[in-house]
Write a protein that holds these residues in place. Sequence first.
Motif, mmCIF file in Angstrom:
data_model
loop_
_atom_site.group_PDB
_atom_site.id
_atom_site.type_symbol
_atom_site.label_atom_id
_atom_site.label_comp_id
_atom_site.label_asym_id
_atom_site.label_seq_id
_atom_site.Cartn_x
_atom_site.Cartn_y
_atom_site.Cartn_z
ATOM 1 N N GLU A 114 -91.849 3.065 127.505
ATOM 2 C CA GLU A 114 -93.144 3.651 127.187
ATOM 3 C C GLU A 114 -93.263 5.003 127.873
ATOM 4 O OE1 GLU A 114 -97.432 2.513 128.704
ATOM 5 O OE2 GLU A 114 -96.866 1.141 127.072
ATOM 6 N N ASN A 115 -93.413 6.052 127.080
ATOM 7 C CA ASN A 115 -93.554 7.410 127.617
ATOM 8 C C ASN A 115 -92.438 7.763 128.591
ATOM 9 O OD1 ASN A 115 -96.002 7.766 126.182
ATOM 10 N ND2 ASN A 115 -97.136 6.738 127.830
ATOM 11 N N GLY A 116 -91.224 7.363 128.235
ATOM 12 C CA GLY A 116 -90.067 7.681 129.054
ATOM 13 C C GLY A 116 -89.886 6.812 130.281
ATOM 14 N N ASP A 442 -93.359 -1.172 136.691
ATOM 15 C CA ASP A 442 -92.297 -0.209 136.387
ATOM 16 C C ASP A 442 -90.963 -0.704 136.939
ATOM 17 O OD1 ASP A 442 -93.525 3.103 136.038
ATOM 18 O OD2 ASP A 442 -94.704 1.271 135.862
ATOM 19 N N VAL A 443 -89.910 -0.530 136.154
ATOM 20 C CA VAL A 443 -88.571 -0.851 136.658
ATOM 21 C C VAL A 443 -88.277 -0.009 137.894
ATOM 22 C CG1 VAL A 443 -86.096 -0.755 136.140
ATOM 23 C CG2 VAL A 443 -87.702 -1.661 134.443
ATOM 24 N N GLU A 444 -88.759 1.225 137.920
ATOM 25 C CA GLU A 444 -88.570 2.068 139.103
ATOM 26 C C GLU A 444 -89.222 1.431 140.324
ATOM 27 O OE1 GLU A 444 -89.148 6.730 140.308
ATOM 28 O OE2 GLU A 444 -90.904 5.671 139.540
ATOM 29 N N SER A 445 -90.422 0.884 140.166
ATOM 30 C CA SER A 445 -91.096 0.234 141.285
ATOM 31 C C SER A 445 -90.282 -0.953 141.784
ATOM 32 C CB SER A 445 -92.495 -0.231 140.866
ATOM 33 O OG SER A 445 -93.357 0.869 140.667
ATOM 34 N N PHE A 446 -89.747 -1.725 140.843
ATOM 35 C CA PHE A 446 -88.943 -2.886 141.214
ATOM 36 C C PHE A 446 -87.657 -2.464 141.919
ATOM 37 C CE2 PHE A 446 -85.778 -6.196 140.015
ATOM 38 C CZ PHE A 446 -86.348 -7.261 140.700
#
Length: 461
Positions: A114-116, A442-446
């Motif tokens: 979603e939105n990059g 977010d995968v980044e948060s994980f």
Amino acid sequence: MDNKRDDSAVLDRLDQGLDAALDRLLNFLRIPSISTDPAHKNDVRDAANWLCAELQSLGFEASVRDTAGHPMVVATSPQGEGRPLLFYGHYDVQPVDPLHLWNRPPFEPALEEENGRRLIRGRGASDDKGQLMTFVEACRAWKSVHGSLPANLTLLFEGEEESGSPSLVPFLTENREELSASLALICDTGLYADGRPAITTQLRGLVGEEVVVRAADRDLHSGSFGGLAANPIMILARALSALKDENGRVTLPGFYDGVEDLSDELSRDWQALNFDASEFLSRVGLRTPIGEKGRTPLEMAWNQPTAEINGIAGGYAGDGFKTVLPGEARAKVSFRLTGQQNPEKIRKAFRDHVQSFLPEDCSVEFHEHGGAPASVMDTSDPAFAAAKAALSEEWGREAAYIGAGGSIPIAGDFKRILGMDSMLIGFGRDDDRIHSPNEKYDVESFAKGARSWARILGALR
């Protein structure tokens, strides 16, 4: 091996194992562990058993502990060198209603774009299954690299946080010796608004009160009795409107006893956040901040106590019009506390305040809805500086000490019962839609959350 090389190897292992870690999280999210719904009692236990099995597979001594409600999961690593730490998270989740607003079934989680941004979509993704699994995955990578878990870790995972934690205080009290450590780590918070890493160092306390004012023994015709008989809505409205003065300060006697001004360090940190109150309010259709005159927006949001009316009812409010004087009126009022404010003193002051507006032949009753003091952490503990440096290195931005306007009672319980401060570090974002349809993480948060915990564990060993 020095700490820097240790960190690098563990971080590499986390990066290599991200896809497998995401698969594990998706499996966890498929379990509908809704603690407030009796129909999901077995599902909550299934989630506890899933966690326990995962922790045992990593070498933790883990067990599912029964309580009067849903079970706790407790796990410990072997004893050894290193500071004793307690990590807390919760594995229960919120109900999913209204179901029709979800874009996909809430317990059929998936990875989306979603939105990059890559997102993990599903109930519990951010609150709190995804968050607690960041720590578990950090421990998994540590074990893979070093051959053993970090020593002196205790993990406590609760199954009732979303239903008010009724079993938590008795469990902490009964297991005080086993659970006590030098510091608690809590992953149930978020990044600062712009994605900057943060450590929450203070939480507001809470006092909740429901008040019922009664006058006549029935609803009255306003033509026959108006102007003569007491109107409980008017009585209650006067009492509630008098809670604040023209400057926005709460008028209850002694209300500000124990409220402390910001330290110079926190004041500098908060100013550097460049918080835009108008932009923040614009997200909910507002623009102009209100509150106590002479205070900055972040002071009002994090460091100043509040008095708010959460609901009010009485008389006739249906379709059409009914000219009555109601027999009763009720309201729900909450106070967010800071510093050393005493919840019971605040409760008594509020009740005395309402009583002072009551005519002789009217009555009032009060119903208590929770009470807990604020929590303020001792940031002089070197662990805070070490964690702040670790977060800054991982995220490439200086981590901030922040406050929280809400209340997380577990931090106060750890202080009061186990005698230790808490370090609240989380990786949720403002748009995670926790407690709402289409929750995501977010995968980044994980991924960076797990890397952050690996760095913090390395810094505290």
